[in-house]
Scaffold this motif. Sequence first.
Motif, PDB file in Angstrom:
ATOM      1  N   SER A  24       0.871  -1.178   0.000  1.00 53.63           N
ATOM      2  CA  SER A  24       0.000   0.000   0.000  1.00 53.63           C
ATOM      3  C   SER A  24       0.909   1.229   0.000  1.00 53.63           C
ATOM      4  O   SER A  24       1.931   1.237  -0.689  1.00 53.63           O
ATOM      5  CB  SER A  24      -0.923  -0.075   1.218  1.00 53.63           C
ATOM      6  N   HIS A  28       2.798   1.426   4.997  1.00 58.30           N
ATOM      7  CA  HIS A  28       2.130   0.126   4.819  1.00 58.30           C
ATOM      8  C   HIS A  28       2.715  -0.626   3.619  1.00 58.30           C
ATOM      9  O   HIS A  28       2.024  -0.913   2.638  1.00 58.30           O
ATOM     10  CB  HIS A  28       0.622   0.319   4.707  1.00 58.30           C
ATOM     11  N   THR A 111      -3.275  -4.785   3.465  1.00 65.22           N
ATOM     12  CA  THR A 111      -4.327  -3.904   3.986  1.00 65.22           C
ATOM     13  C   THR A 111      -5.693  -4.467   3.583  1.00 65.22           C
ATOM     14  O   THR A 111      -5.823  -5.186   2.585  1.00 65.22           O
ATOM     15  CB  THR A 111      -4.202  -2.477   3.435  1.00 65.22           C
ATOM     16  N   HIS A 112      -6.698  -4.106   4.333  1.00 67.43           N
ATOM     17  CA  HIS A 112      -8.043  -4.582   4.016  1.00 67.43           C
ATOM     18  C   HIS A 112      -8.485  -4.036   2.652  1.00 67.43           C
ATOM     19  O   HIS A 112      -9.129  -4.738   1.857  1.00 67.43           O
ATOM     20  CB  HIS A 112      -9.025  -4.158   5.110  1.00 67.43           C
ATOM     21  N   ASP A 113      -8.089  -2.819   2.394  1.00 63.59           N
ATOM     22  CA  ASP A 113      -8.421  -2.180   1.123  1.00 63.59           C
ATOM     23  C   ASP A 113      -7.897  -3.020  -0.063  1.00 63.59           C
ATOM     24  O   ASP A 113      -8.597  -3.268  -1.039  1.00 63.59           O
ATOM     25  CB  ASP A 113      -7.792  -0.780   1.125  1.00 63.59           C
ATOM     26  N   TRP A 114      -6.643  -3.485   0.064  1.00 58.95           N
ATOM     27  CA  TRP A 114      -6.059  -4.317  -0.996  1.00 58.95           C
ATOM     28  C   TRP A 114      -6.834  -5.632  -1.129  1.00 58.95           C
ATOM     29  O   TRP A 114      -7.080  -6.119  -2.225  1.00 58.95           O
ATOM     30  CB  TRP A 114      -4.583  -4.631  -0.694  1.00 58.95           C
ATOM     31  N   TYR A 115      -7.199  -6.201   0.020  1.00 57.09           N
ATOM     32  CA  TYR A 115      -7.919  -7.483  -0.017  1.00 57.09           C
ATOM     33  C   TYR A 115      -9.237  -7.329  -0.792  1.00 57.09           C
ATOM     34  O   TYR A 115      -9.555  -8.148  -1.666  1.00 57.09           O
ATOM     35  CB  TYR A 115      -8.188  -7.986   1.407  1.00 57.09           C
ATOM     36  N   VAL A 116      -9.950  -6.260  -0.504  1.00 53.68           N
ATOM     37  CA  VAL A 116     -11.227  -6.029  -1.202  1.00 53.68           C
ATOM     38  C   VAL A 116     -10.961  -5.864  -2.706  1.00 53.68           C
ATOM     39  O   VAL A 116     -11.648  -6.448  -3.554  1.00 53.68           O
ATOM     40  CB  VAL A 116     -11.949  -4.793  -0.601  1.00 53.68           C
ATOM     41  N   LYS A 117      -9.913  -5.087  -3.027  1.00 55.12           N
ATOM     42  CA  LYS A 117      -9.605  -4.872  -4.455  1.00 55.12           C
ATOM     43  C   LYS A 117      -9.255  -6.186  -5.148  1.00 55.12           C
ATOM     44  O   LYS A 117      -9.660  -6.436  -6.284  1.00 55.12           O
ATOM     45  CB  LYS A 117      -8.437  -3.881  -4.596  1.00 55.12           C
ATOM     46  N   GLU A 120     -12.112  -8.238  -6.115  1.00 58.50           N
ATOM     47  CA  GLU A 120     -12.773  -7.686  -7.314  1.00 58.50           C
ATOM     48  C   GLU A 120     -11.966  -7.990  -8.588  1.00 58.50           C
ATOM     49  O   GLU A 120     -12.522  -8.289  -9.641  1.00 58.50           O
ATOM     50  CB  GLU A 120     -12.969  -6.172  -7.158  1.00 58.50           C
TER      51      GLU A 120
END
Length: 369
Positions: A24, A28, A111-117, A120
């Motif tokens: 990230s 991070h 990061t959680h953001d990366w996991y969500v991405k 997708e």
Amino acid sequence: MKSRVEKVFANLPAKPDVVLLANSVDPHIDLSFFYLFDVPSGLFEGSVAVARPDGALDVTSSPLEAESAELAAKHDPHVAVHVVGRGETAQAVQKLIPASATVGLNFRELTHDWYVKLTEMLPNAKFVDASIGLQRARLTKEPAEIERIRAAAKIGSKVATEIPSMLKAGRSELELAAEMEYRMNQLGASGRSFATIVGFGPHSAEPHYQPDKTKLRPGDSIVCDFGAWHRRYACDITRSFHFGPRDPEMKAVHDCVEAAQNAALTALRPGVPGKEVHAAAQAVIDASRWKGRFTHGLGHSLGLAVHDGSGGLAPNVDDPLEVGMVVTVEPGIYLPGKGGVRIEDDVVVTKTGYEFLTTAPRGYLEVPA
Ligand code: GLY
Ligand code: MN
Ligand code: MN
């Protein structure tokens, strides 16, 4: 690096098709990225690394760091660099990873953001935790890694030896920290491995103290805990001093901490669980009048990060030490409102025991005010 990629897969109980690391924004950044891709310069924010069981590694780089990335890859035939512009990462990931692959991720760093991405980008992939493989691979260092830590430790040790000459009444904690960091860079460090701790007087009783404008006064205990970066690897060293008129209690505290460190070093060898080495130091302090004033674990793994994963020498570490592990050995005694003493050294576990990487003298040092 092929051997490191293979080491990660070898340390995974269930083999995913690929291991994917995703950075990230600083701080991070997943330092395992630099474990697999030995690139000397650059932040690699937003970059991904895709490692495969045959040792191959694909990394993405923004155009910003393409030069460093391509140069590093030129020295390593198993690494391919893909320069991607803003907004092109998803496409690169989809190209590098089969749609229904089992993808190992570093759950401890992603990061959680990366996991969500990622869910997708790869909706049909199965994501599993690969952090244990990365952790285990990084815990035992290869000779080239040990040499980098040794070089960092040499710089830290030299500056530790020079601290007494920097101690002047009226000098602030922040000024001393700045001088120590300046000298480390003069000696070739590429920066500090963590925020330098300099505590005067009662501040020295706080293990993770942050320096401020407090000025040094005769009679103060001093704790200096700091480290250098060298080629992305850290050292971590603490030395404790006394400024001005001797304080018999603090001298006795220092002797006790030194005895605790020596007891730990005597116990430290391959096959011994980290918690037993901690217990050896703890027993010395518990037998003194300062029982209960050793308030942290004895030591931690050291490498790309200053707290390099969950190994080390703490009461919760059941895993036995192995040849090639690098750990700190840092007992301390803290007397709130008065002062503290910590002695911290970095050692590498060897077949017969250990070898010091830090080399500064460890004895009690009274510096005339
Ligand atoms: N510098 C913090 C520690 O010694 O772990
Ligand atoms: Mn430290
Ligand atoms: Mn430490």
